[in-house]
Design an enzyme around this catalytic site. Structure first.
Site, mmCIF file in Angstrom:
data_model
loop_
_atom_site.group_PDB
_atom_site.id
_atom_site.type_symbol
_atom_site.label_atom_id
_atom_site.label_comp_id
_atom_site.label_asym_id
_atom_site.label_seq_id
_atom_site.Cartn_x
_atom_site.Cartn_y
_atom_site.Cartn_z
ATOM 1 N N ARG A 27 0.745 -9.473 29.240
ATOM 2 C CA ARG A 27 1.514 -8.224 29.246
ATOM 3 C C ARG A 27 2.708 -8.271 28.294
ATOM 4 O O ARG A 27 3.328 -7.245 28.000
ATOM 5 C CB ARG A 27 2.024 -7.940 30.660
ATOM 6 C CG ARG A 27 0.940 -7.828 31.690
ATOM 7 C CD ARG A 27 1.522 -7.539 33.036
ATOM 8 N NE ARG A 27 2.047 -6.192 33.088
ATOM 9 C CZ ARG A 27 1.341 -5.126 33.434
ATOM 10 N NH1 ARG A 27 0.085 -5.255 33.791
ATOM 11 N NH2 ARG A 27 1.881 -3.939 33.439
ATOM 12 N N GLY A 102 9.561 -1.578 32.011
ATOM 13 C CA GLY A 102 9.722 -0.143 31.781
ATOM 14 C C GLY A 102 10.875 0.110 30.832
ATOM 15 O O GLY A 102 11.359 -0.824 30.182
ATOM 16 N N HIS A 508 -12.642 10.003 -1.449
ATOM 17 C CA HIS A 508 -11.464 10.886 -1.381
ATOM 18 C C HIS A 508 -10.163 10.082 -1.400
ATOM 19 O O HIS A 508 -9.121 10.586 -1.021
ATOM 20 C CB HIS A 508 -11.538 11.757 -0.126
ATOM 21 C CG HIS A 508 -12.715 12.675 -0.131
ATOM 22 N ND1 HIS A 508 -12.778 13.813 -0.909
ATOM 23 C CD2 HIS A 508 -13.904 12.590 0.515
ATOM 24 C CE1 HIS A 508 -13.948 14.392 -0.724
ATOM 25 N NE2 HIS A 508 -14.649 13.674 0.126
ATOM 26 N N LYS A 607 -0.795 -6.409 26.173
ATOM 27 C CA LYS A 607 -2.070 -5.813 26.566
ATOM 28 C C LYS A 607 -1.929 -4.409 27.155
ATOM 29 O O LYS A 607 -2.612 -3.495 26.738
ATOM 30 C CB LYS A 607 -2.781 -6.725 27.569
ATOM 31 C CG LYS A 607 -4.134 -6.169 27.967
ATOM 32 C CD LYS A 607 -5.221 -7.169 27.842
ATOM 33 C CE LYS A 607 -6.584 -6.564 28.047
ATOM 34 N NZ LYS A 607 -7.208 -6.187 26.777
HETATM 35 O O1 M6R Z 1 -5.792 -0.343 28.432
HETATM 36 P P1 M6R Z 1 -6.198 0.670 27.433
HETATM 37 O O2 M6R Z 1 -7.677 0.686 27.194
HETATM 38 O O3 M6R Z 1 -5.704 2.055 27.774
HETATM 39 O O4 M6R Z 1 -5.493 0.269 26.094
HETATM 40 C C1 M6R Z 1 -5.559 1.053 24.952
HETATM 41 C C2 M6R Z 1 -5.067 0.307 23.725
HETATM 42 O O5 M6R Z 1 -3.736 -0.086 23.909
HETATM 43 C C3 M6R Z 1 -5.918 -0.921 23.427
HETATM 44 O O6 M6R Z 1 -7.256 -0.590 23.265
HETATM 45 C C4 M6R Z 1 -5.409 -1.623 22.158
HETATM 46 O O7 M6R Z 1 -5.648 -0.828 21.041
HETATM 47 C C5 M6R Z 1 -6.061 -2.993 22.028
HETATM 48 N N1 M6R Z 1 -5.063 -3.963 21.716
HETATM 49 C C6 M6R Z 1 -7.124 -3.033 20.997
HETATM 50 O O8 M6R Z 1 -7.730 -4.269 20.928
#
Ligand code: M6R
Length: 612
Positions: A27, A102, A508, A607
């Protein structure tokens, strides 16, 4: 973003806290800290910059003994990563400590008022204002002080607070950022998500927004932050296995998760296909009024990052085979637009974590506007899963690596299932329903074949790891895969720049970049746009660009143009992205390893993006 943990009970707090921090490290991982109340009533705090193992080393030198404490792993928002900015933060006297996930949006105004009142700030963080606010309201009862302090804050928080002047309790509270209580035998665990409590307890309470918890070694009480009324909540049983949060023989979670592809697809489709009838059964959607589902005449998919690319694949599938108009919107854009939504619009959030702030906020906005809200979510019980009217769980298992790979594979698989689900109640024939479902069931074994190219991809990663820029091109179903391939390379092998484009867009603009130092990935399975992609390859070759092609097995012609070819087995055009994504995931992982990147926890990332 940021992980918080807490413990109160019969054992040494630091044991769980350090374990939890390691599990929550995905996280945020720029600094970490732990604060424990000792038997003499003093709070001892240790902080460190960098990964959790740096904190662990420090803790070995300074043993933190005590039966209650809090901990934090940080992803910096306000103030650069440093010990002084690392959590837990304390008040002026070092009596109250807080771990926060947060953003306190009005922290500047609060900070200047607190400074005027004589409070001394030690960090550049927004979090520290909460500690001083609690200090200014403290009159012997910690929960009352926290309740009063929170009334002044705007923004998002999940907090865990301890005080030496009201010991024997941890106060927690939540607004927008996730928080759970794990229930043990005469011990309680606090964490940002249940992955931290696996192996300690499977009984978990998800705190909802506006709730405050008072946790002692003998029990817990949850009250409303608004009116202090008690809230009775049942615990849920969390179905997570310790093996899911371990590397299982791999050096990296990322590789483990890519190689889980076949199993992931099996789990996503298990019990959901009725082959003879060419039908798909989705329990999570069957709970809805079927008339309402049949009435849907437009779907807006909202997601961020990789999940949004799965959404694009879903758009192509649903439009082509279910005949429903679909748009894909980034959560960060949708939430600030004035989207046109009516009662026949379904807004579908796609999220691995189920926590992504922008996706969640967009979903809530759509709900307010009267849309039917649906979700494709991996983490059971997460905020997005709880806020949607109905949805489909991925069942991909825990995804620990920051880069999303197996969740992406499973999101596309769920979209294929949804296509049949919606299609068969509309114009899709029995024959087509059978054809697609038969082919979906073959995907796990086809992924196994793709994974056999592992050795070849490792060699290619070595060969190409010296290049600084890459272009990824695909068309139709494989356009989102070009975006995904580029994102993964940027994210995991973070010294390389990459762009993902639709093949037709190359002339393009991006073609200007092509020369012998700018390799291009062409995602060119044998599909309805193969000839078009061939022309794009000719154009790159004419400019001495190097070509790495992802092509269908048996295509020998491709070798006339491509410098290197990675083959994937043949499948239905709409399912090709599930196969073509995998070599790109492996390529990014192996280039990252070649360049010495931390492929599980790439720099600057986290993450779960729980802040805007
Ligand atoms: O948990 P989520 O699927 O909502 O997360 C979305 C993005 O933050 C996540 O896919 C991010 O782009 C990854 N690091 C890609 O590998």
């Amino acid at each position: 973003m940021c992980g918080i943990a807490g413990y109160i009970g019969k054992n040494e707090a630091s044991e769980f806290l350090m374990d939890a921090l390691k599990r929550l490290e995905y996280r945020g991982y720029d600094s970490a800290g732990v604060a424990v109340l000792d038997k003499n009533g003093e709070i001892n705090c240790v902080k460190s910059v960098g990964k959790i193992n740096a904190l662990e080393k420090k803790l070995k030198e300074k043993n933190l003994s005590g039966r209650s404490g809090i901990a934090h792993t940080r992803w910096a928002t306000h103030g650069h990563p440093s010990e002084k900015n690392a959590h837990p933060h304390c008040d002026c006297e070092g009596d109250i400590y807080i771990a926060h996930n947060g953003i306190i949006e009005n922290y500047k105004a609060l900070k200047s008022k607190l400074i005027q009142a004589g409070h001394k700030f030690k960090s550049e963080t927004d979090t520290e204002v909460i500690t001083h606010l609690i200090e200014s309201h403290f009159q012997g009862n910690l929960e009352q002080a926290v309740l009063n302090a929170l009334k002044h804050t705007e923004g998002a928080y999940a907090i865990a607070v301890i005080s030496k002047n009201d010991p024997g309790k941890i106060i927690i509270a939540k607004k927008s950022s996730p928080l759970i209580i794990g229930i043990g035998e005469n011990e309680y665990f606090i964490a940002s998500d249940p992955s931290a409590t696996v192996g300690y307890t499977d009984k978990v309470i998800y705190l909802d927004d506006g709730e405050l918890g008072i946790i002692t070694k003998d029990g817990y009480k949850i009250i409303s932050i608004i009116d202090s009324n008690e809230i009775h909540k049942d615990h849920c049983k969390v179905d997570l296995d310790v093996s899911e949060v371990q590397k299982g023989g791999y050096d990296h979670f990322l590789l483990k998760e890519i190689f889980e592809g076949p199993e992931v697809v099996k789990n996503s489709i298990r019990g959901r296909i009725i082959p003879d009838e060419g039908l798909v059964k989705l329990g999570g959607l069957d709970v809805l009024d079927q008339k309402k589902l049949r009435n849907i005449n437009r779907i807006i998919i909202i997601a961020c990052g990789t999940a949004s690319y799965a959404g694009l694949v879903g758009e192509y599938m649903l439009e082509e085979y279910a005949g429903i108009p679909v748009e894909v919107e980034l959560g960060s854009e949708f939430r600030y637009r004035k989207p046109i939504i009516d009662e026949r619009t379904a807004v579908m959030a796609v999220s691995q974590s189920g926590e992504t702030a922008d996706t969640l906020a967009s979903l809530l906005e759509a709900k307010r506007k009267g849309a039917l809200t649906l979700g494709i979510v991996n983490v059971v019980g997460s905020a997005i899963a709880r806020e949607t009217d109905a949805g489909v769980y991925n069942h991909a298992g825990s995804e620990i690596s920051v880069a999303s790979t197996k969740a992406f594979i499973s999101q596309m698989t769920v979209f294929a299932l949804l296509t049949v689900y919606f299609g068969r109640t509309r114009n899709m024939s029995l024959t087509m329903g059978k054809r697609i479902t038969e082919e979906i069931q073959k995907i796990p074994s086809l992924i196994e074949k793709v994974l056999e190219s592992d050795g070849q991809i490792k060699i290619l990663a070595k060969k190409y790891s010296g290049y600084k820029n890459f272009l990824f091109l695909g068309r139709k179903y494989n356009y989102p895969i070009a975006k995904e391939g580029a994102l993964k390379l940027k994210e995991i092998a973070y010294y390389i720049h990459a762009e993902g484009y639709a093949g037709g867009e190359m002339k393009h603009g991006p073609i200007a970049m092509i020369d012998e130092n700018f390799p291009c990935f062409f995602i060119v399975p044998n599909d309805s746009v193969y000839e078009k992609m061939w022309s794009n390859m000719e154009e790159v070759k004419a400019r001495n660009g190097k070509i790495i092609a992802i092509a269908t097995e048996g295509n020998e012609d491709i070798k006339d143009l491509a410098d290197d070819v990675i083959y994937v087995p043949k499948t239905l055009e709409m399912l090709t992205p599930i196969l073509t994504a995998i070599p790109l995931h492996l390529f990014a992982a192996y280039v990252g390893i070649e360049l010495g990147c931390d492929i599980d926890q790439p720099r600057n990332l986290a993450k779960s993006v729980t802040v805007e």
